[in-house]
Write a protein that holds these residues in place. Structure first.
Motif, mmCIF file in Angstrom:
data_model
loop_
_atom_site.group_PDB
_atom_site.id
_atom_site.type_symbol
_atom_site.label_atom_id
_atom_site.label_comp_id
_atom_site.label_asym_id
_atom_site.label_seq_id
_atom_site.Cartn_x
_atom_site.Cartn_y
_atom_site.Cartn_z
ATOM 1 N N ASP A 173 30.725 48.969 34.460
ATOM 2 C CA ASP A 173 29.936 48.756 35.669
ATOM 3 C C ASP A 173 30.558 49.419 36.849
ATOM 4 O OD1 ASP A 173 29.015 47.476 38.102
ATOM 5 O OD2 ASP A 173 27.955 45.998 37.187
ATOM 6 N N THR A 174 30.105 50.344 37.407
ATOM 7 C CA THR A 174 30.680 51.104 38.460
ATOM 8 C C THR A 174 31.071 50.331 39.676
ATOM 9 O OG1 THR A 174 29.666 53.189 37.743
ATOM 10 C CG2 THR A 174 30.803 53.299 40.004
ATOM 11 N N GLY A 175 30.043 49.631 40.079
ATOM 12 C CA GLY A 175 30.204 48.747 41.363
ATOM 13 C C GLY A 175 31.322 47.803 41.096
ATOM 14 N N LEU A 176 31.485 46.957 39.803
ATOM 15 C CA LEU A 176 32.294 46.086 39.454
ATOM 16 C C LEU A 176 33.759 46.812 39.548
ATOM 17 C CD1 LEU A 176 32.901 42.974 39.095
ATOM 18 C CD2 LEU A 176 32.540 43.543 36.500
ATOM 19 N N ALA A 177 33.916 47.907 38.752
ATOM 20 C CA ALA A 177 35.176 48.469 38.920
ATOM 21 C C ALA A 177 35.501 48.896 40.217
ATOM 22 C CB ALA A 177 35.011 49.895 38.013
ATOM 23 N N GLN A 178 34.749 49.247 41.172
ATOM 24 C CA GLN A 178 35.225 49.350 42.677
ATOM 25 C C GLN A 178 35.749 48.167 43.096
ATOM 26 O OE1 GLN A 178 32.360 51.464 45.094
ATOM 27 N NE2 GLN A 178 33.674 51.711 46.550
ATOM 28 N N ALA A 179 34.993 46.968 42.921
ATOM 29 C CA ALA A 179 35.234 45.810 43.635
ATOM 30 C C ALA A 179 36.585 45.219 43.034
ATOM 31 C CB ALA A 179 34.179 44.657 43.421
ATOM 32 N N LEU A 180 36.861 45.453 41.739
ATOM 33 C CA LEU A 180 38.049 45.067 41.092
ATOM 34 C C LEU A 180 39.258 45.900 41.059
ATOM 35 C CD1 LEU A 180 36.617 43.011 38.145
ATOM 36 C CD2 LEU A 180 37.398 42.344 40.241
ATOM 37 N N GLY A 181 39.144 47.123 41.715
ATOM 38 C CA GLY A 181 40.174 48.106 41.853
ATOM 39 C C GLY A 181 41.452 47.391 42.128
ATOM 40 N N GLY A 182 42.686 47.910 41.611
ATOM 41 C CA GLY A 182 43.818 47.256 41.628
ATOM 42 C C GLY A 182 44.073 45.824 41.026
ATOM 43 N N LEU A 183 43.016 45.120 40.351
ATOM 44 C CA LEU A 183 43.101 43.857 39.758
ATOM 45 C C LEU A 183 44.510 43.823 38.696
ATOM 46 C CD1 LEU A 183 42.035 40.920 39.255
ATOM 47 C CD2 LEU A 183 40.748 42.011 37.495
ATOM 48 N N GLU A 184 45.376 42.600 38.907
ATOM 49 C CA GLU A 184 46.080 42.344 38.204
ATOM 50 C C GLU A 184 45.922 41.103 37.489
ATOM 51 O OE1 GLU A 184 48.809 44.144 36.896
ATOM 52 O OE2 GLU A 184 48.754 45.908 38.299
ATOM 53 N N LEU A 185 46.057 40.973 36.152
ATOM 54 C CA LEU A 185 46.101 39.523 35.335
ATOM 55 C C LEU A 185 46.907 39.424 34.671
ATOM 56 C CD1 LEU A 185 42.299 40.181 33.802
ATOM 57 C CD2 LEU A 185 42.690 38.701 35.602
ATOM 58 N N ARG A 186 47.607 37.944 34.746
ATOM 59 C CA ARG A 186 48.485 37.386 33.897
ATOM 60 C C ARG A 186 48.101 36.060 33.345
ATOM 61 N NH1 ARG A 186 49.955 41.565 35.465
ATOM 62 N NH2 ARG A 186 51.700 42.288 36.488
ATOM 63 N N VAL A 187 48.714 35.984 32.252
ATOM 64 C CA VAL A 187 48.487 34.563 31.417
ATOM 65 C C VAL A 187 49.711 33.892 31.823
ATOM 66 C CG1 VAL A 187 48.538 33.395 29.113
ATOM 67 C CG2 VAL A 187 47.445 35.345 29.358
#
Length: 246
Positions: free
Chosen positions: A215-229
């Motif tokens: 999803d292009t819009g979601l990819a832009q909104a989440l740009g730079g997202l980091e995830l950790r457990v």
């Protein structure tokens, strides 16, 4: 200066502890707590909100009762003075979890690993088609990872909730558009092992969870997202997410 994120697990207090925590709450918070029908819900709310006030007050150099919250246009809580300190909270069962940072937008989530008895009933609401396929094929013990399908579903759910809470724009309906590598999540959980220690301040793990979306819009909104457990109490899953400040 290196980026700093603080994380804290909170034991939900018993009735005596809750009464002590209530004294730190604002009138609107006490009213909100009183509106909750179940005692467990009232205990979770009071314990987590009191701990949040204490930690933010220490960070800001003020008294807990002087911390004032407001909601942004999407209903996400923030400090009323418009400062740079971002925060997020979550709670489940007998545990709460909070995170805060001056450097990034944070999202946090904690879930009981048995919260949903039959996870497949929620797959369409939460999971990408590739995640559903991976869970259908999942066999505990693969590559020495003994995590079961139910627990693995809750780990995925936890990571996604943290991601969208860091975004804070009410796009939880987009959960299925965000895809995580199921086997990679299981490996990170396995490597975390029994690292949870309630007596120690948690450190942000270095092992990142990769994500993708078509999803292009979601990819832009989440740009730079980091995830950790995050290492979590037995029977729970916990996750941390952060985004650059926009």
């Amino acid at each position: 200066m290196p980026m700093r994120i603080a994380v804290q697990f909170i034991r939900v207090a018993d009735a005596l502890g809750v009464r002590g925590g209530v004294t730190r709450l604002s009138a609107s918070e006490r009213s909100r707590m009183a509106s909750l029908a179940r005692e467990d819900d009232r205990a979770r709310f009071a314990s987590v909100r009191a701990a949040l006030r204490e930690r933010l007050a220490a960070e800001l150099g003020t008294a807990p009762e002087e911390v004032v919250f407001e909601a942004d246009a999407y209903g996400r809580p923030r400090l009323a003075d418009g400062g740079t300190l971002d925060f997020n909270v979550s709670h489940a069962g007998r545990w709460g979890l909070l995170a805060y940072s001056r450097d990034v937008r944070v999202g946090i989530d904690i879930e009981r690993l048995d919260a949903v008895a039959e996870p497949s009933e929620l797959w369409d609401l939460c999971l990408h088609v590739d995640e559903r396929r991976a869970l259908l094929r999942w066999l505990p013990g693969t590559n020495r990872q003994d995590i079961g399908r139910q627990a693995l579903f809750h780990r995925l759910w936890c990571l996604k909730e943290a991601a969208f809470k860091s975004l804070g724009t009410g796009l939880q309906g987009s959960l299925p558009a965000l895809c995580l590598d199921v086997a990679a999540v299981a490996r990170v959980v396995h490597d975390a092992g029994q690292a949870f220690d309630p007596a120690r301040v948690p450190k942000v793990p270095s092992a990142a969870v990769a994500w993708r979306t078509g999803d292009t819009g979601l990819a832009q909104a989440l740009g730079g997202l980091e995830l950790r457990v995050l290492p979590a109490p037995p029977g729970y899953g916990a996750a941390l997410a952060w985004l650059p400040r926009g």
